[in-house]
Design a protein around this motif. Structure first.
Motif, mmCIF file in Angstrom:
data_model
loop_
_atom_site.group_PDB
_atom_site.id
_atom_site.type_symbol
_atom_site.label_atom_id
_atom_site.label_comp_id
_atom_site.label_asym_id
_atom_site.label_seq_id
_atom_site.Cartn_x
_atom_site.Cartn_y
_atom_site.Cartn_z
ATOM 1 N N ALA A 85 -12.448 -0.772 4.136
ATOM 2 C CA ALA A 85 -11.985 0.524 3.628
ATOM 3 C C ALA A 85 -12.302 1.643 4.615
ATOM 4 O O ALA A 85 -11.483 2.542 4.836
ATOM 5 C CB ALA A 85 -12.628 0.812 2.274
ATOM 6 N N SER A 86 -13.486 1.597 5.218
ATOM 7 C CA SER A 86 -13.838 2.623 6.212
ATOM 8 C C SER A 86 -12.888 2.578 7.395
ATOM 9 O O SER A 86 -12.459 3.622 7.907
ATOM 10 C CB SER A 86 -15.284 2.418 6.688
ATOM 11 O OG SER A 86 -16.192 2.569 5.629
ATOM 12 N N ALA A 89 -9.641 4.250 6.409
ATOM 13 C CA ALA A 89 -9.710 5.711 6.427
ATOM 14 C C ALA A 89 -9.665 6.251 7.850
ATOM 15 O O ALA A 89 -8.960 7.232 8.134
ATOM 16 C CB ALA A 89 -10.983 6.177 5.727
ATOM 17 N N SER A 93 -6.861 8.678 9.549
ATOM 18 C CA SER A 93 -7.289 9.951 10.133
ATOM 19 C C SER A 93 -6.838 10.068 11.583
ATOM 20 O O SER A 93 -6.345 11.117 12.012
ATOM 21 C CB SER A 93 -8.813 10.082 10.037
ATOM 22 O OG SER A 93 -9.247 11.296 10.581
ATOM 23 N N ASN A 122 -4.500 -2.971 6.639
ATOM 24 C CA ASN A 122 -5.764 -2.991 5.907
ATOM 25 C C ASN A 122 -5.941 -4.313 5.166
ATOM 26 O O ASN A 122 -7.060 -4.848 5.101
ATOM 27 C CB ASN A 122 -5.811 -1.838 4.907
ATOM 28 C CG ASN A 122 -5.711 -0.479 5.568
ATOM 29 O OD1 ASN A 122 -5.982 -0.348 6.757
ATOM 30 N ND2 ASN A 122 -5.303 0.523 4.810
ATOM 31 N N ALA A 169 -9.237 5.076 0.560
ATOM 32 C CA ALA A 169 -9.692 5.481 1.890
ATOM 33 C C ALA A 169 -8.546 6.012 2.732
ATOM 34 O O ALA A 169 -8.722 6.940 3.526
ATOM 35 C CB ALA A 169 -10.356 4.288 2.595
ATOM 36 N N ASP A 170 -7.362 5.437 2.561
ATOM 37 C CA ASP A 170 -6.188 5.926 3.285
ATOM 38 C C ASP A 170 -5.900 7.377 2.905
ATOM 39 O O ASP A 170 -5.626 8.219 3.769
ATOM 40 C CB ASP A 170 -4.982 5.041 2.966
ATOM 41 C CG ASP A 170 -3.835 5.247 3.935
ATOM 42 O OD1 ASP A 170 -4.013 4.957 5.123
ATOM 43 O OD2 ASP A 170 -2.772 5.707 3.496
ATOM 44 N N ILE A 172 -8.126 9.499 1.701
ATOM 45 C CA ILE A 172 -9.231 10.309 2.229
ATOM 46 C C ILE A 172 -9.007 10.609 3.707
ATOM 47 O O ILE A 172 -9.229 11.722 4.173
ATOM 48 C CB ILE A 172 -10.575 9.602 2.009
ATOM 49 C CG1 ILE A 172 -10.913 9.552 0.516
ATOM 50 C CG2 ILE A 172 -11.708 10.295 2.778
ATOM 51 C CD1 ILE A 172 -12.130 8.723 0.186
ATOM 52 N N GLY A 173 -8.557 9.602 4.448
ATOM 53 C CA GLY A 173 -8.306 9.793 5.870
ATOM 54 C C GLY A 173 -7.229 10.829 6.135
ATOM 55 O O GLY A 173 -7.336 11.612 7.076
ATOM 56 N N THR A 182 -13.934 12.354 8.025
ATOM 57 C CA THR A 182 -13.633 11.125 7.296
ATOM 58 C C THR A 182 -14.868 10.243 7.203
ATOM 59 O O THR A 182 -15.185 9.696 6.138
ATOM 60 C CB THR A 182 -12.499 10.356 8.000
ATOM 61 O OG1 THR A 182 -11.347 11.190 8.059
ATOM 62 C CG2 THR A 182 -12.166 9.076 7.258
ATOM 63 N N LEU A 186 -17.087 9.121 3.679
ATOM 64 C CA LEU A 186 -17.197 7.734 3.226
ATOM 65 C C LEU A 186 -18.612 7.184 3.291
ATOM 66 O O LEU A 186 -19.039 6.447 2.408
ATOM 67 C CB LEU A 186 -16.275 6.851 4.071
ATOM 68 C CG LEU A 186 -14.786 6.970 3.787
ATOM 69 C CD1 LEU A 186 -13.998 6.198 4.817
ATOM 70 C CD2 LEU A 186 -14.462 6.443 2.402
#
Length: 266
Positions: A85-86, A89, A93, A122, A169-170, A172-173, A182, A186
Protein backbone atom coordinates in the motif's frame (compact mmCIF):
# COMPACT_ATOMS: atom_id res chain seq x y z
CA UNK A 1 -15.43 11.68 -46.63
CA UNK A 2 -14.54 8.53 -44.63
CA UNK A 3 -15.05 5.19 -46.28
CA UNK A 4 -17.73 2.78 -45.13
CA UNK A 5 -15.14 0.32 -43.78
CA UNK A 6 -13.42 2.97 -41.63
CA UNK A 7 -16.79 4.11 -40.32
CA UNK A 8 -17.68 0.57 -39.35
CA UNK A 9 -14.41 -0.08 -37.56
CA UNK A 10 -14.25 3.17 -35.59
CA UNK A 11 -16.69 2.16 -32.78
CA UNK A 12 -14.87 -1.14 -32.25
CA UNK A 13 -11.52 0.64 -32.11
CA UNK A 14 -12.94 3.14 -29.61
CA UNK A 15 -14.09 0.29 -27.39
CA UNK A 16 -10.75 -1.52 -27.56
CA UNK A 17 -8.51 1.50 -27.08
CA UNK A 18 -9.02 2.05 -23.31
CA UNK A 19 -8.18 -1.61 -22.70
CA UNK A 20 -5.01 -1.25 -24.77
CA UNK A 21 -4.12 1.91 -22.85
CA UNK A 22 -4.69 0.14 -19.52
CA UNK A 23 -2.54 -2.80 -20.64
CA UNK A 24 0.30 -0.54 -21.77
CA UNK A 25 0.25 1.55 -18.58
CA UNK A 26 0.04 -1.59 -16.41
CA UNK A 27 3.09 -3.02 -18.19
CA UNK A 28 4.91 0.28 -17.65
CA UNK A 29 4.02 0.20 -13.94
CA UNK A 30 5.14 -3.40 -13.39
CA UNK A 31 8.41 -2.76 -15.27
CA UNK A 32 9.05 0.28 -13.09
CA UNK A 33 8.44 -1.80 -9.96
CA UNK A 34 11.10 -4.25 -11.17
CA UNK A 35 13.56 -1.46 -11.98
CA UNK A 36 13.06 0.24 -8.62
CA UNK A 37 13.79 -2.97 -6.72
CA UNK A 38 10.38 -3.04 -5.01
CA UNK A 39 10.14 -6.80 -5.54
CA UNK A 40 13.39 -7.21 -3.58
CA UNK A 41 12.01 -5.13 -0.72
CA UNK A 42 8.79 -7.18 -0.89
CA UNK A 43 10.83 -10.15 0.35
CA UNK A 44 13.28 -8.32 2.62
CA UNK A 45 10.53 -6.48 4.51
CA UNK A 46 8.58 -9.52 5.89
CA UNK A 47 11.78 -11.53 6.43
CA UNK A 48 13.36 -8.71 8.43
CA UNK A 49 10.16 -8.17 10.44
CA UNK A 50 9.80 -11.88 11.18
CA UNK A 51 13.36 -12.21 12.44
CA UNK A 52 13.30 -8.97 14.46
CA UNK A 53 10.24 -10.01 16.43
CA UNK A 54 10.45 -13.80 16.40
CA UNK A 55 14.01 -14.15 17.65
CA UNK A 56 13.76 -11.96 20.78
CA UNK A 57 10.14 -12.74 21.72
CA UNK A 58 9.62 -16.42 20.86
CA UNK A 59 11.21 -17.71 24.09
CA UNK A 60 9.18 -15.24 26.16
CA UNK A 61 5.93 -16.26 24.48
CA UNK A 62 6.75 -19.93 25.07
CA UNK A 63 6.41 -19.21 28.80
CA UNK A 64 2.76 -18.30 28.15
CA UNK A 65 2.24 -21.42 26.03
CA UNK A 66 2.00 -19.45 22.76
CA UNK A 67 3.44 -20.83 19.53
CA UNK A 68 4.87 -17.51 18.44
CA UNK A 69 5.44 -18.47 14.80
CA UNK A 70 1.72 -19.21 14.44
CA UNK A 71 0.79 -16.13 16.48
CA UNK A 72 3.03 -13.77 14.51
CA UNK A 73 2.07 -14.92 11.03
CA UNK A 74 -0.98 -12.66 10.41
CA UNK A 75 0.77 -9.42 11.38
CA UNK A 76 3.76 -10.26 9.16
CA UNK A 77 1.36 -10.76 6.26
CA UNK A 78 -0.45 -7.52 7.04
CA UNK A 79 2.82 -5.61 7.31
CA UNK A 80 3.68 -6.91 3.83
CA UNK A 81 0.26 -5.70 2.68
CA UNK A 82 1.10 -2.33 4.24
CA UNK A 83 4.36 -2.22 2.28
CA UNK A 84 2.45 -2.76 -0.97
CA UNK A 85 0.00 0.00 0.00
CA UNK A 86 2.84 2.41 0.79
CA UNK A 87 4.37 1.69 -2.61
CA UNK A 88 0.97 2.35 -4.20
CA UNK A 89 0.72 5.75 -2.52
CA UNK A 90 4.24 6.75 -3.49
CA UNK A 91 3.61 5.66 -7.09
CA UNK A 92 0.48 7.81 -7.32
CA UNK A 93 2.28 10.74 -5.71
CA UNK A 94 5.24 10.54 -8.10
CA UNK A 95 2.90 10.34 -11.11
CA UNK A 96 1.23 13.51 -9.86
CA UNK A 97 4.35 15.52 -8.97
CA UNK A 98 6.26 14.50 -12.11
CA UNK A 99 3.46 15.77 -14.33
CA UNK A 100 2.51 12.36 -15.73
CA UNK A 101 -1.13 12.80 -14.77
CA UNK A 102 -1.14 16.20 -16.52
CA UNK A 103 0.15 14.59 -19.72
CA UNK A 104 -2.46 11.85 -19.48
CA UNK A 105 -5.15 14.50 -19.11
CA UNK A 106 -4.50 15.93 -22.58
CA UNK A 107 -4.59 12.50 -24.22
CA UNK A 108 -7.80 10.88 -25.53
CA UNK A 109 -7.86 8.60 -22.49
CA UNK A 110 -10.62 8.02 -19.92
CA UNK A 111 -9.62 9.36 -16.50
CA UNK A 112 -10.05 5.96 -14.86
CA UNK A 113 -7.49 4.23 -17.10
CA UNK A 114 -4.36 5.45 -15.21
CA UNK A 115 -6.08 4.65 -11.90
CA UNK A 116 -6.90 1.08 -12.97
CA UNK A 117 -3.37 0.68 -14.36
CA UNK A 118 -1.93 1.69 -10.98
CA UNK A 119 -4.36 -0.72 -9.29
CA UNK A 120 -3.15 -3.55 -11.55
CA UNK A 121 0.47 -2.75 -10.70
CA UNK A 122 -0.41 -2.63 -7.01
CA UNK A 123 -2.16 -5.99 -7.29
CA UNK A 124 0.92 -7.61 -8.82
CA UNK A 125 3.16 -6.23 -6.07
CA UNK A 126 0.59 -7.26 -3.45
CA UNK A 127 0.55 -10.87 -4.65
CA UNK A 128 4.36 -10.96 -4.63
CA UNK A 129 4.38 -9.47 -1.11
CA UNK A 130 1.92 -12.10 0.13
CA UNK A 131 4.01 -14.92 -1.33
CA UNK A 132 7.17 -13.50 0.23
CA UNK A 133 5.43 -13.09 3.59
CA UNK A 134 4.23 -16.71 3.47
CA UNK A 135 7.77 -17.90 2.74
CA UNK A 136 9.18 -15.83 5.61
CA UNK A 137 6.57 -17.22 7.98
CA UNK A 138 7.28 -20.79 6.88
CA UNK A 139 10.97 -20.21 7.56
CA UNK A 140 10.37 -19.17 11.20
CA UNK A 141 8.08 -22.16 11.79
CA UNK A 142 4.52 -21.24 10.81
CA UNK A 143 2.46 -24.11 9.45
CA UNK A 144 -1.08 -23.91 8.01
CA UNK A 145 -3.44 -25.41 10.59
CA UNK A 146 -6.85 -24.64 9.08
CA UNK A 147 -6.68 -27.01 6.13
CA UNK A 148 -7.05 -25.93 2.52
CA UNK A 149 -10.19 -23.87 3.13
CA UNK A 150 -8.78 -22.08 6.17
CA UNK A 151 -5.46 -21.28 4.48
CA UNK A 152 -7.19 -19.99 1.35
CA UNK A 153 -9.53 -17.95 3.55
CA UNK A 154 -6.58 -16.45 5.42
CA UNK A 155 -4.92 -15.21 2.25
CA UNK A 156 -8.21 -14.09 0.68
CA UNK A 157 -8.77 -11.83 3.70
CA UNK A 158 -5.23 -10.48 3.36
CA UNK A 159 -5.71 -9.95 -0.39
CA UNK A 160 -9.00 -8.07 0.05
CA UNK A 161 -7.54 -5.89 2.79
CA UNK A 162 -4.49 -5.27 0.62
CA UNK A 163 -6.54 -4.21 -2.41
CA UNK A 164 -8.63 -1.86 -0.28
CA UNK A 165 -5.55 -0.36 1.34
CA UNK A 166 -4.01 0.00 -2.13
CA UNK A 167 -7.05 1.95 -3.32
CA UNK A 168 -6.98 4.10 -0.18
CA UNK A 169 -3.24 4.70 -0.55
CA UNK A 170 -3.70 5.62 -4.21
CA UNK A 171 -6.14 8.31 -3.17
CA UNK A 172 -3.80 9.52 -0.43
CA UNK A 173 -0.96 9.74 -2.94
CA UNK A 174 -3.07 11.86 -5.28
CA UNK A 175 -4.20 14.15 -2.47
CA UNK A 176 -0.95 14.53 -0.51
CA UNK A 177 0.80 16.71 -3.08
CA UNK A 178 4.33 15.38 -2.60
CA UNK A 179 6.10 12.06 -1.89
CA UNK A 180 7.32 13.44 1.46
CA UNK A 181 3.80 14.32 2.60
CA UNK A 182 2.57 10.96 1.33
CA UNK A 183 5.19 9.12 3.38
CA UNK A 184 4.24 11.02 6.53
CA UNK A 185 0.53 10.43 5.95
CA UNK A 186 1.10 6.66 5.81
CA UNK A 187 3.99 5.86 8.14
CA UNK A 188 2.61 7.18 11.42
CA UNK A 189 -0.89 5.61 11.27
CA UNK A 190 0.58 2.31 10.09
CA UNK A 191 3.23 2.33 12.82
CA UNK A 192 0.80 3.25 15.61
CA UNK A 193 -1.93 0.82 14.59
CA UNK A 194 0.56 -1.98 13.95
CA UNK A 195 2.34 -1.70 17.28
CA UNK A 196 -0.85 -1.05 19.30
CA UNK A 197 -2.53 -4.19 18.00
CA UNK A 198 -2.89 -7.83 18.94
CA UNK A 199 -0.51 -8.74 16.13
CA UNK A 200 2.71 -8.89 18.15
CA UNK A 201 1.49 -9.65 21.68
CA UNK A 202 -1.89 -10.67 23.14
CA UNK A 203 -4.30 -7.91 24.15
CA UNK A 204 -3.94 -8.96 27.79
CA UNK A 205 -0.31 -7.82 27.77
CA UNK A 206 -1.28 -4.18 27.16
CA UNK A 207 -2.18 -1.77 29.98
CA UNK A 208 -5.82 -2.14 30.91
CA UNK A 209 -6.76 1.40 29.88
CA UNK A 210 -5.74 0.86 26.24
CA UNK A 211 -7.02 -2.70 25.79
CA UNK A 212 -10.43 -1.67 24.32
CA UNK A 213 -8.69 0.34 21.61
CA UNK A 214 -6.20 -2.45 20.90
CA UNK A 215 -8.94 -5.06 20.73
CA UNK A 216 -11.29 -3.16 18.41
CA UNK A 217 -9.00 -1.28 16.03
CA UNK A 218 -8.89 -2.56 12.42
CA UNK A 219 -5.46 -4.23 12.45
CA UNK A 220 -6.42 -6.34 15.47
CA UNK A 221 -9.72 -7.29 13.84
CA UNK A 222 -7.95 -8.35 10.64
CA UNK A 223 -5.43 -10.33 12.69
CA UNK A 224 -8.19 -12.08 14.64
CA UNK A 225 -9.97 -13.13 11.45
CA UNK A 226 -6.77 -14.44 9.90
CA UNK A 227 -5.88 -16.40 13.04
CA UNK A 228 -9.37 -17.87 13.20
CA UNK A 229 -9.14 -18.90 9.54
CA UNK A 230 -5.71 -20.38 10.17
CA UNK A 231 -7.07 -22.55 12.99
CA UNK A 232 -10.31 -23.45 11.21
CA UNK A 233 -12.44 -21.68 13.84
CA UNK A 234 -13.70 -18.73 11.79
CA UNK A 235 -17.30 -17.72 12.52
CA UNK A 236 -19.54 -14.87 11.42
CA UNK A 237 -19.19 -13.24 14.84
CA UNK A 238 -15.42 -13.03 14.34
CA UNK A 239 -15.71 -12.00 10.70
CA UNK A 240 -18.40 -9.31 11.07
CA UNK A 241 -16.19 -6.46 12.43
CA UNK A 242 -13.73 -7.03 9.59
CA UNK A 243 -16.54 -6.80 7.04
CA UNK A 244 -17.57 -3.44 8.52
CA UNK A 245 -13.98 -2.18 8.55
CA UNK A 246 -13.53 -3.25 4.93
CA UNK A 247 -16.71 -1.40 4.01
CA UNK A 248 -15.36 1.71 5.75
CA UNK A 249 -12.04 1.40 3.92
CA UNK A 250 -13.85 1.11 0.60
CA UNK A 251 -15.96 4.21 1.24
CA UNK A 252 -12.90 6.20 2.36
CA UNK A 253 -10.96 5.03 -0.71
CA UNK A 254 -13.77 6.04 -3.10
CA UNK A 255 -14.02 9.49 -1.51
CA UNK A 256 -10.25 10.08 -1.64
CA UNK A 257 -9.99 8.84 -5.21
CA UNK A 258 -12.87 11.09 -6.24
CA UNK A 259 -11.20 14.09 -4.62
CA UNK A 260 -7.82 13.11 -6.03
CA UNK A 261 -9.20 12.79 -9.56
CA UNK A 262 -10.87 16.18 -9.21
CA UNK A 263 -7.51 17.60 -8.20
CA UNK A 264 -5.88 16.00 -11.28
CA UNK A 265 -8.53 17.54 -13.54
CA UNK A 266 -8.13 21.01 -11.99
Amino acid sequence: MPSESSTLHTPAEARVRPVQQWWALSGRGVAKVFRNGEFVFAFVSPAFLALCFYLPLSALMDVYGVDYAQFLMPIIVLQSVGFAASSAAMRASFDDTEGINTRFRVLPMPLVVPMFARLSTNAVLLVVSLVCAAVACLIIGWRPMGGVVGTIGLFVVALIVGLLLGLLADGIGLMAGSPQATSQALVFPTLILGMASSGFVPVSQFPEWIQPFVRNQPISQFVDVMRAADTGSLTWEILRPTVWWCGGLFIAAVLLLRLGNQKVRA
